[in-house]
Design an enzyme around this catalytic site. Structure first.
Site, short mmCIF file in Angstrom:
data_model
loop_
_atom_site.label_atom_id
_atom_site.label_comp_id
_atom_site.label_asym_id
_atom_site.label_seq_id
_atom_site.Cartn_x
_atom_site.Cartn_y
_atom_site.Cartn_z
N GLN A 1 -4.65 -1.38 9.57
CA GLN A 1 -4.61 -2.72 8.97
C GLN A 1 -5.22 -3.74 9.92
OE1 GLN A 1 -3.69 -3.33 5.80
NE2 GLN A 1 -4.20 -5.49 6.04
N ASP B 1 -11.08 2.94 4.15
CA ASP B 1 -11.48 1.54 4.03
C ASP B 1 -13.00 1.40 3.88
OD1 ASP B 1 -9.42 -0.40 4.04
OD2 ASP B 1 -9.00 -0.03 6.17
N LYS C 1 0.83 -1.20 0.00
CA LYS C 1 0.00 0.00 0.00
C LYS C 1 0.87 1.26 0.00
CE LYS C 1 -3.86 -2.39 2.22
NZ LYS C 1 -4.66 -2.68 3.42
#
Ligand code: GUN
Length: 294
Positions: A102, A125, A58
């Protein structure tokens, strides 16, 4: 003489992601020209090896398109209070446009509480309940990256999805549930299958579109697939092959490829699309925040 065997068209997620990232790169350049540096804060707690790989990818992809990333790596024994404090700091920092924590988090931390703490406008997200609610209501939202990537590949492969029967296998908050909402908005008839479904294989065999997101290596073989169907494989499973490990999807590739019309490979299918949409969401968040400031 051997008869040529059918093989599904391969849906190239790597190529689609590269094209998408090129448009993101141009959007970033325009934002930078107007004085905004799109910035993504990435928070990684503990030492889960897969999470470390995902975070590295990422951060790498962000730098390639000109997005600034700020990495926060915290030890595995980090407490919930410390993590919530960091999120509060990132929420308050006008120089941070997107916040990604994460998953999975270590057991002592309540993932729901962490997601709730993220400013919904920075929730790249799309996991915050405000964004989940907006998605279901069909209102503007930050939408989860993996389902967005799947929908993009489906539209690229099939065009208009109206009236198609889509079967989503798996009901997670990250993939299955938001995928079902997106397919519904695209006018599909949607069936969601899960571990308690009765007659899953027969239901799946009626699908024009199959999105497999169960996390069980090679669970879906040709007997689940209607000839010509489009199969999107979200699974990333590590299996032992001799003395090496190999990445496989939730579909048994060779078997499904003999009946499907088109399918994504693992790797090189959905994975690159997830990261591309994370970058797209970060730019979208930065744009909305800068307009809000005017
Ligand atoms: N873990 C597995 N998938 C994801 C994802 O899309 N976002 C985050 N933050 N964690 C994950």
């Amino acid at each position: 003489m051997s008869q040529a065997q059918h093989h599904a068209q391969l849906i190239d997620g790597k190529a689609a992601a590269a094209a998408l990232l090129e448009t993101v790169r141009q959007d970033v350049a325009a934002l930078r020209a107007s004085g905004v540096i799109p910035t993504l804060a990435v928070v990684l707690v503990g030492d889960d090896p897969a999470s470390h790989v995902y975070v590295r990818n990422k951060v790498l992809r962000a730098s390639e398109v000109g997005i600034r990333s700020l990495e926060h790596r915290l030890p595995a024994d980090t407490g919930q209070h410390a993590l919530l404090k960091l999120i509060a700091t990132l929420n308050a920092d006008a120089g941070v446009n997107g916040i990604l924590v994460q998953m999975p988090l270590p057991a002592q931390i309540d993932e729901g509480a962490v997601i709730d703490a993220i400013d919904p406008h920075k929730d790249v997200d799309g996991f915050h309940r405000e964004n989940v609610g907006r998605l279901v209501l069909g209102e503007p939202a930050l939408t989860p990256c993996t389902p967005s990537g799947c929908l993009f590949l489906l539209k690229q492969t099939l065009g208009d999805l109206s009236g198609k029967h889509a079967v989503v296998i798996g009901r997670s908050n990250i993939v299955g549930k938001p995928m079902a909402a997106l397919l519904l908005h695209a006018n599909c008839s949607v069936t969601v299958l899960h571990s308690r479904s009765v007659g899953a294989r027969e239901l799946c065999r009626q699908a024009d579109i199959v999105v497999a997101a169960v996390g069980r290596a090679q669970m879906i073989d040709a007997s689940w697939i209607k000839p010509g169907a489009t199969v999107i494989d979200v699974g990333i499973n590590r299996i032992q092959a001799g003395d090496k490990t190999r990445l496989v999807g939730d579909a048994e590739f060779d078997s499904v490829a003999r009946v499907a019309g088109a399918m994504t490979p693992v790797p090189g299918g959905v994975g690159p699309m997830t990261i591309a949409f994370l970058m797209k969401n970060t730019v979208l968040a930065a744009k909305r925040q800068s307009q809000h400031d005017l």
